[in-house]
Design a protein around this motif. Structure first.
Motif, PDB file in Angstrom:
ATOM      1  N   ILE A 164      57.785  52.739  44.489  1.00 13.42           N
ATOM      2  CA  ILE A 164      58.335  51.811  43.485  1.00 13.42           C
ATOM      3  C   ILE A 164      57.843  50.386  43.745  1.00 13.42           C
ATOM      4  CG2 ILE A 164      60.467  50.754  42.618  1.00 13.42           C
ATOM      5  CD1 ILE A 164      61.850  53.475  43.181  1.00 13.42           C
ATOM      6  N   ILE A 165      57.918  49.953  44.998  1.00 16.01           N
ATOM      7  CA  ILE A 165      57.456  48.602  45.349  1.00 16.01           C
ATOM      8  C   ILE A 165      55.971  48.456  45.019  1.00 16.01           C
ATOM      9  CG2 ILE A 165      57.008  47.002  47.262  1.00 16.01           C
ATOM     10  CD1 ILE A 165      59.522  48.167  48.630  1.00 16.01           C
ATOM     11  N   ASN A 166      55.187  49.454  45.428  1.00 15.89           N
ATOM     12  CA  ASN A 166      53.741  49.432  45.207  1.00 15.89           C
ATOM     13  C   ASN A 166      53.413  49.427  43.711  1.00 15.89           C
ATOM     14  OD1 ASN A 166      51.187  51.125  47.201  1.00 15.89           O
ATOM     15  ND2 ASN A 166      50.962  49.573  45.619  1.00 15.89           N
ATOM     16  N   PHE A 167      54.099  50.263  42.946  1.00 14.16           N
ATOM     17  CA  PHE A 167      53.868  50.379  41.498  1.00 14.16           C
ATOM     18  C   PHE A 167      54.188  49.060  40.804  1.00 14.16           C
ATOM     19  CE2 PHE A 167      54.809  51.378  37.138  1.00 14.16           C
ATOM     20  CZ  PHE A 167      53.908  52.370  36.797  1.00 14.16           C
ATOM     21  N   VAL A 168      55.318  48.474  41.138  1.00 15.91           N
ATOM     22  CA  VAL A 168      55.723  47.205  40.516  1.00 15.91           C
ATOM     23  C   VAL A 168      54.740  46.099  40.888  1.00 15.91           C
ATOM     24  CG1 VAL A 168      57.496  45.405  40.470  1.00 15.91           C
ATOM     25  CG2 VAL A 168      58.156  47.819  40.354  1.00 15.91           C
ATOM     26  N   TYR A 169      54.361  46.050  42.154  1.00 15.55           N
ATOM     27  CA  TYR A 169      53.441  45.009  42.620  1.00 15.55           C
ATOM     28  C   TYR A 169      52.106  45.085  41.882  1.00 15.55           C
ATOM     29  CZ  TYR A 169      50.676  42.092  45.772  1.00 15.55           C
ATOM     30  OH  TYR A 169      49.853  41.107  46.282  1.00 15.55           O
ATOM     31  N   LEU A 170      51.494  46.283  41.848  1.00 12.12           N
ATOM     32  CA  LEU A 170      50.219  46.426  41.151  1.00 12.12           C
ATOM     33  C   LEU A 170      50.380  46.270  39.642  1.00 12.12           C
ATOM     34  CD1 LEU A 170      48.413  49.365  43.005  1.00 12.12           C
ATOM     35  CD2 LEU A 170      48.030  46.905  43.239  1.00 12.12           C
ATOM     36  N   GLY A 171      51.541  46.690  39.132  1.00  9.57           N
ATOM     37  CA  GLY A 171      51.796  46.568  37.704  1.00  9.57           C
ATOM     38  C   GLY A 171      51.747  45.122  37.232  1.00  9.57           C
ATOM     39  N   ILE A 172      52.168  44.216  38.076  1.00  5.03           N
ATOM     40  CA  ILE A 172      52.116  42.792  37.740  1.00  5.03           C
ATOM     41  C   ILE A 172      50.679  42.378  37.456  1.00  5.03           C
ATOM     42  CG2 ILE A 172      52.439  40.446  38.652  1.00  5.03           C
ATOM     43  CD1 ILE A 172      54.814  41.584  40.273  1.00  5.03           C
ATOM     44  N   PHE A 173      49.762  42.842  38.279  1.00  8.49           N
ATOM     45  CA  PHE A 173      48.355  42.467  38.130  1.00  8.49           C
ATOM     46  C   PHE A 173      47.641  43.308  37.071  1.00  8.49           C
ATOM     47  CE2 PHE A 173      49.618  41.406  42.471  1.00  8.49           C
ATOM     48  CZ  PHE A 173      49.284  40.056  42.516  1.00  8.49           C
ATOM     49  N   ASN A 174      48.120  44.543  36.872  1.00 13.41           N
ATOM     50  CA  ASN A 174      47.494  45.422  35.883  1.00 13.41           C
ATOM     51  C   ASN A 174      47.842  45.062  34.446  1.00 13.41           C
ATOM     52  OD1 ASN A 174      47.402  48.706  37.578  1.00 13.41           O
ATOM     53  ND2 ASN A 174      46.394  46.778  38.040  1.00 13.41           N
ATOM     54  N   PHE A 175      49.070  44.567  34.251  1.00 10.54           N
ATOM     55  CA  PHE A 175      49.569  44.430  32.879  1.00 10.54           C
ATOM     56  C   PHE A 175      49.877  42.998  32.443  1.00 10.54           C
ATOM     57  CE2 PHE A 175      50.895  48.768  34.223  1.00 10.54           C
ATOM     58  CZ  PHE A 175      50.130  49.491  33.320  1.00 10.54           C
ATOM     59  N   THR A 176      49.649  42.024  33.320  1.00 12.49           N
ATOM     60  CA  THR A 176      49.879  40.634  32.926  1.00 12.49           C
ATOM     61  C   THR A 176      48.620  39.814  33.167  1.00 12.49           C
ATOM     62  OG1 THR A 176      50.705  39.989  35.115  1.00 12.49           O
ATOM     63  CG2 THR A 176      52.327  40.792  33.527  1.00 12.49           C
ATOM     64  N   LYS A 177      48.520  38.720  32.476  1.00 11.58           N
ATOM     65  CA  LYS A 177      47.342  37.860  32.605  1.00 11.58           C
ATOM     66  C   LYS A 177      47.524  36.862  33.753  1.00 11.58           C
ATOM     67  CE  LYS A 177      46.019  38.117  27.728  1.00 11.58           C
ATOM     68  NZ  LYS A 177      45.749  37.347  26.486  1.00 11.58           N
ATOM     69  N   PRO A 178      46.430  36.383  34.334  1.00 13.49           N
ATOM     70  CA  PRO A 178      46.525  35.386  35.414  1.00 13.49           C
ATOM     71  C   PRO A 178      47.233  34.124  34.954  1.00 13.49           C
ATOM     72  CG  PRO A 178      44.302  36.289  35.273  1.00 13.49           C
ATOM     73  CD  PRO A 178      45.031  36.791  34.065  1.00 13.49           C
ATOM     74  N   ILE A 179      47.993  33.528  35.851  1.00 13.39           N
ATOM     75  CA  ILE A 179      48.681  32.277  35.525  1.00 13.39           C
ATOM     76  C   ILE A 179      47.661  31.146  35.402  1.00 13.39           C
ATOM     77  CG2 ILE A 179      50.894  32.914  36.543  1.00 13.39           C
ATOM     78  CD1 ILE A 179      50.090  31.575  39.098  1.00 13.39           C
ATOM     79  N   ASP A 180      48.021  30.116  34.710  1.00 14.64           N
ATOM     80  CA  ASP A 180      47.077  29.043  34.379  1.00 14.64           C
ATOM     81  C   ASP A 180      46.954  28.039  35.529  1.00 14.64           C
ATOM     82  OD1 ASP A 180      45.335  27.449  33.037  1.00 14.64           O
ATOM     83  OD2 ASP A 180      46.854  26.450  31.800  1.00 14.64           O
ATOM     84  N   ILE A 181      46.149  28.415  36.523  1.00 13.05           N
ATOM     85  CA  ILE A 181      45.871  27.540  37.662  1.00 13.05           C
ATOM     86  C   ILE A 181      44.386  27.651  37.997  1.00 13.05           C
ATOM     87  CG2 ILE A 181      48.203  27.696  38.652  1.00 13.05           C
ATOM     88  CD1 ILE A 181      47.076  29.768  40.633  1.00 13.05           C
ATOM     89  N   PRO A 182      43.829  26.700  38.755  1.00  7.49           N
ATOM     90  CA  PRO A 182      42.412  26.808  39.145  1.00  7.49           C
ATOM     91  C   PRO A 182      42.132  28.102  39.911  1.00  7.49           C
ATOM     92  CG  PRO A 182      43.241  24.609  39.585  1.00  7.49           C
ATOM     93  CD  PRO A 182      44.426  25.433  39.196  1.00  7.49           C
ATOM     94  N   HIS A 183      40.999  28.721  39.614  1.00  9.54           N
ATOM     95  CA  HIS A 183      40.551  29.962  40.268  1.00  9.54           C
ATOM     96  C   HIS A 183      41.536  31.116  40.055  1.00  9.54           C
ATOM     97  CE1 HIS A 183      37.619  27.368  42.177  1.00  9.54           C
ATOM     98  NE2 HIS A 183      38.579  26.672  42.762  1.00  9.54           N
ATOM     99  N   ALA A 184      42.238  31.083  38.944  1.00  4.80           N
ATOM    100  CA  ALA A 184      43.294  32.071  38.691  1.00  4.80           C
ATOM    101  C   ALA A 184      42.754  33.505  38.686  1.00  4.80           C
ATOM    102  CB  ALA A 184      43.987  31.769  37.372  1.00  4.80           C
ATOM    103  N   GLU A 185      41.602  33.729  38.049  1.00  2.00           N
ATOM    104  CA  GLU A 185      41.040  35.079  37.957  1.00  2.00           C
ATOM    105  C   GLU A 185      40.749  35.637  39.349  1.00  2.00           C
ATOM    106  OE1 GLU A 185      40.475  37.173  35.580  1.00  2.00           O
ATOM    107  OE2 GLU A 185      40.812  36.018  33.749  1.00  2.00           O
ATOM    108  N   TYR A 186      40.156  34.802  40.198  1.00  2.00           N
ATOM    109  CA  TYR A 186      39.797  35.254  41.539  1.00  2.00           C
ATOM    110  C   TYR A 186      41.067  35.552  42.355  1.00  2.00           C
ATOM    111  CZ  TYR A 186      37.340  35.551  45.989  1.00  2.00           C
ATOM    112  OH  TYR A 186      36.834  36.002  47.183  1.00  2.00           O
ATOM    113  N   ILE A 187      42.024  34.647  42.269  1.00  2.00           N
ATOM    114  CA  ILE A 187      43.284  34.834  43.008  1.00  2.00           C
ATOM    115  C   ILE A 187      43.994  36.094  42.522  1.00  2.00           C
ATOM    116  CG2 ILE A 187      45.590  33.881  43.404  1.00  2.00           C
ATOM    117  CD1 ILE A 187      44.268  31.083  43.243  1.00  2.00           C
ATOM    118  N   TRP A 188      43.998  36.293  41.210  1.00  2.00           N
ATOM    119  CA  TRP A 188      44.667  37.463  40.629  1.00  2.00           C
ATOM    120  C   TRP A 188      44.030  38.752  41.140  1.00  2.00           C
ATOM    121  CZ3 TRP A 188      49.073  36.213  38.836  1.00  2.00           C
ATOM    122  CH2 TRP A 188      49.800  37.049  37.996  1.00  2.00           C
TER     123      TRP A 188
END
Length: 364
Positions: A164-188
């Motif tokens: 559950i923890i793993n699924f939720v954690y990866l789900g954040i990155f799989n289903f949401t866009k990077p936040i609006d900060i410098p180098h966001a894509e790389y950090i994401w």
């Protein structure tokens, strides 16, 4: 008492290693191969899908590492445990981090400042394909901590909670866009790759498999039909979600890969368990797997320079040349470096041999 090697691991490790080289060969080919008229989009999608399936390789390496830890040291890690792994795993990781940063600097004509930036990212953020080693070292530390408290919890509770923890954690990155900060894509990208939370489910499965090895093995052999069905269905799920654009992330850090990678580990273990001995080919690949893992992308890039403009090569042949060439050259380089003094600090040591083979007279 030192436990004997698990013969099935030689098969699993070798196939995981070849899967990684294979997928990188496909990705490089799709990027650089340019037939007259270009590739049909449908053809490209199917090659991309096959490459996605092959991404089970890195998670399976994680599963192997934790399984062997739990199997070998079920009670307590021995003295010198971390020192040995720093010496033969972390140092090669750092050497390769420098090597690939230099390679990027040469290819992309980077300034000194940009080279240092790339080097920093390689070392601390897993900025090259060796990021797997950063994950493993996190799990070494977690393993030593978890050993002290594991007896308090039921295995299935831990596995389900970790999933559950793993699924939720990866789900954040799989289903949401990077936040609006410098180098966001790389950090994401890197935050879905490197922190151990993105791999926690594999840790829990491998830990309890290693601790309860005999019971787990009997379970797999008894319910082999379910193991095979699990692998087929989880693979079908990955293909369905990707080809229908329901989950477009092309990475091993997809939520559906949690099931598929685990299923492949169990399936390969079952296949290995049914064999009287592991074929020599797979045993040798397993021995050289760490060196192949570290070096193969360099040789893929090198070979590509020689063949990218050859008009008579079809895509399948192009991929095959990259796969075979990079594997063989990586093995040769690893062998030579292990002969040269201190060379094993570059690519690690050659692995142990599989001693489970049946003598010819007994086999007959």
């Amino acid at each position: 008492m030192k436990r004997k090697p698990v013969k099935e691991i030689f098969l699993i490790r070798s196939i995981a290693c070849l899967a990684i080289v294979f997928l990188h060969s496909i990705e490089a080919s799709l990027k650089f191969y340019s037939p007259q008229g270009g590739l049909e989009n449908n053809t490209k999608v199917w090659y991309e899908t096959f490459a996605l399936i092959l991404k089970f390789g890195t998670p399976v390496f994680v599963l192997i590492s934790i399984f062997l830890l739990a199997y070998s040291y079920p009670q307590k890690t021995p003295s010198g445990f971390m020192q040995k792994r720093i010496k033969f795993i972390l140092i090669p990781y750092l050497v390769m981090a420098v090597f690939y940063a230099l390679l990027d600097a040469y290819i992309q004509h980077l300034t000194v400042a940009l080279f240092l930036k790339q080097l920093f990212m390689n070392v601390f953020l897993g900025g090259y394909h060796g990021y797997f080693i950063l994950i493993i070292f996190q799990f070494y530390l977690l393993y030593m901590l978890f050993q002290k408290y594991a007896y308090r919890f039921k295995a299935w509770y831990v596995i389900i909670i970790c999933f559950i923890i793993n699924f939720v954690y990866l789900g954040i990155f799989n289903f949401t866009k990077p936040i609006d900060i410098p180098h966001a894509e790389y950090i994401w990208t890197r935050f879905s790759w490197v922190p151990f939370l993105g791999w926690l489910f594999y840790f829990s499965v491998a830990y309890y498999f290693g601790i309860h090895y005999e019971a787990f093995k009997k379970f797999l052999l008894k319910y082999n039909k379910y193991v095979i069905a699990f692998a087929i269905l989880s693979c079908a799920l990955v293909v369905f979600l990707y080809q229908n654009n329901l989950l477009t992330v092309h990475s091993s850090k997809r939520v559906d890969m949690l099931l598929f990678s685990t299923a492949m580990f169990l399936l390969l273990y079952y296949v290995g368990a049914k064999l009287n001995s592991i074929p020599s080919f797979f045993s040798v690949i397993s021995q050289y797997s760490f060196g192949i893992y570290l070096l193969h992308l360099f040789y893929i890039a090198l070979i590509n320079k020689f063949i990218e403009h050859l008009p008579f090569l079809g895509l399948s042949m192009y991929i095959f040349i990259l796969l075979i060439g990079s594997t063989i050259l990586s093995m040769i380089s690893t062998h030579i470096l292990n002969i040269i003094p201190l060379g094993h600090y570059v690519v690690g040591k050659i692995g142990i041999k599989d001693k489970s083979k049946i003598p010819l007279k007994k086999a007959v």
